[in-house]
Motif scaffolding. Structure first.
Motif, PDB file in Angstrom:
ATOM      1  N   GLN A 255       0.823  -1.209   0.000  1.00 14.78           N
ATOM      2  CA  GLN A 255       0.000   0.000   0.000  1.00 14.78           C
ATOM      3  C   GLN A 255       0.862   1.266   0.000  1.00 14.78           C
ATOM      4  OE1 GLN A 255      -3.729   0.406   0.227  1.00 14.78           O
ATOM      5  NE2 GLN A 255      -3.286  -1.509  -0.851  1.00 14.78           N
ATOM      6  N   TRP A 259       1.007   4.124  -2.946  1.00 22.86           N
ATOM      7  CA  TRP A 259       0.722   5.520  -2.582  1.00 22.86           C
ATOM      8  C   TRP A 259       1.861   6.433  -3.028  1.00 22.86           C
ATOM      9  CZ3 TRP A 259       2.586   9.280   0.912  1.00 22.86           C
ATOM     10  CH2 TRP A 259       1.696  10.308   1.220  1.00 22.86           C
ATOM     11  N   ASN A 350      -6.962   5.581   6.224  1.00 21.59           N
ATOM     12  CA  ASN A 350      -5.854   4.838   5.647  1.00 21.59           C
ATOM     13  C   ASN A 350      -5.889   3.414   6.199  1.00 21.59           C
ATOM     14  OD1 ASN A 350      -3.424   3.748   4.809  1.00 21.59           O
ATOM     15  ND2 ASN A 350      -2.186   5.504   5.416  1.00 21.59           N
TER      16      ASN A 350
END
Length: 387
Positions: A255, A259, A350
């Motif tokens: 992740q 990002w 998040n």
């Protein structure tokens, strides 16, 4: 969704063992429900039903009783993959799978009682010695409180550890409905495991559902009944508990990479700064190192099982030590991904923020405790090898 790699190196889903393939297929569903599970403190019935139907809550139930009888490596990969979707779901599946392995050491009559009408019946375990067992000719009467009881809400049976006056401890397999589950699980992470307290008061357990607690270390050898023969549980449990940690850390790193790629593509200078990229490199490398440690331990434990000999104290201590080191790497890796995100790392929107809380909570488990590992392994290094 990032690719979920398994240690076998197989990327073609059709070549994966069926339980691992099922776990991968469930990742989108688990992710869809993960935030709600964290908020409400419970796994959705949709998620539980899907995992149960796929046999992922009863992986180690013997084939002779209608179960998958998955081996250690397959179970590890299932729980690792599930953790890419939801840490709490992976943790519950891991506990129930390991507990069904313990219960599989029972004789045929007891195993039929557990799984004869439902091979998917869940079994959880509560192994702290916080209960007592009073002996009688027919069995034991168990009283106590066991916390945390991960998976108790998804289980029909529970394996509880109890001390006996003047004798060695036992494991008693009891129906969950024979006790009361008190809502005591109020934590920062792994909230949806609902690892509440199981309370039993003078519950009689027939002899057929009682095992010596020592069997967790020695295993069970019954040549006349191969289905009842089981290796030492402890080394496998030590490695197995790290599987959800590995999956969560892999997800966090992936992740953070995605990002950063997006921010770098937008021309964000911080995304390409050495401090941020160094943090990403460190987190990724720690996950790789932990993976290599755990993969090596899986092989060691498999070889120990094949030898059909009880794992000696030094072997158990070494496994515990290396699992603790791997867990520390995974914990630090997830912490490092928060640095990558900056302020967004602590945003409740998040998913890595949730993973961070889940990993921190999981790392409080005694199986991955560095202090416990050091205290056990150090003295063993200067002692003769003993069972």
């Amino acid at each position: 969704m990032p690719d979920v790699v398994v240690s076998s190196g197989a990327h073609d889903a059709s070549r994966l063992p069926a339980p691992v393939r099922s776990a991968r297929e469930l990742i989108p569903l688990l992710r869809e429900h993960a935030a709600e599970a964290d908020r409400t403190g419970r796994l959705s019935e949709t998620v539980i039903t899907a995992m149960r139907k796929a046999g992922l809550l009863s992986l180690r139930v013997p084939a002779v009783n209608g179960g998958p009888e998955a081996d250690l490596r397959i179970a590890f990969e299932v729980h690792r993959n599930l953790a890419h979707g939801c840490g709490s779901a992976a943790w519950v599946a891991m506990i129930l799978s390991g507990s069904s392995l313990i219960a599989s050491q029972l004789g045929e009559e007891a195993r039929q009682e557990l799984w004869g009408t439902d091979p998917l019946a869940g079994v959880c375990s509560c192994l702290p010695l916080t209960g007592t067992a009073v002996e009688s000719p027919q069995g034991v009467t168990v009283t106590g409180r066991w916390f945390p009881a991960s998976g108790v809400h998804q289980s029909r049976w529970a394996v509880v550890a109890a001390s006996r006056a003047g004798d060695s401890p036992v494991l008693a397999v009891v129906p969950v409905e024979a006790g009361v589950v008190e809502p005591t699980w109020a934590t920062t992470g792994l909230r949806a495991t609902r690892s509440d307290t199981l309370v039993l008061d003078d519950v009689f357990v027939p002899r057929r559902r009682v095992l010596p607690m020592q069997s967790l270390i020695t295993g069970v050898r019954d040549p006349a009944h191969p289905a009842r023969t089981a290796p030492s549980f402890l080394p496998a449990a030590l490695v197995g508990v790290a599987a959800p940690l590995l999956g969560m850390a892999e997800f966090a790193v992936e992740q953070s990479r995605e990002w950063l790629r997006g921010r770098a593509g937008e021309g964000n200078q911080r995304a390409t700064s050495s401090a941020v990229l160094n943090a990403l490199a460190d987190a990724s490398s720690r996950v790789d190192r932990a993976h290599r440690i755990l993969d090596s331990l899986l092989t060691d434990v498999e070889r120990s099982h094949e030898a059909q000999q009880p794992a000696d104290a030094l072997f158990r201590g070494r496994v515990r030590m290396l699992v603790a080191l791997a867990a520390a790497d995974l914990r630090d890796a997830v912490r490092g991904t928060l640095t990558v995100f900056g302020g967004y790392g602590m945003a409740t929107s998040n998913p890595v923020e949730r993973v961070w809380r889940d990993v921190e909570t999981a790392c409080t488990h005694v199986m991955v405790s560095m202090d416990r590992a050091l205290d056990e392994y150090g003295p063993l290094l200067i002692q003769p090898r003993t069972p």
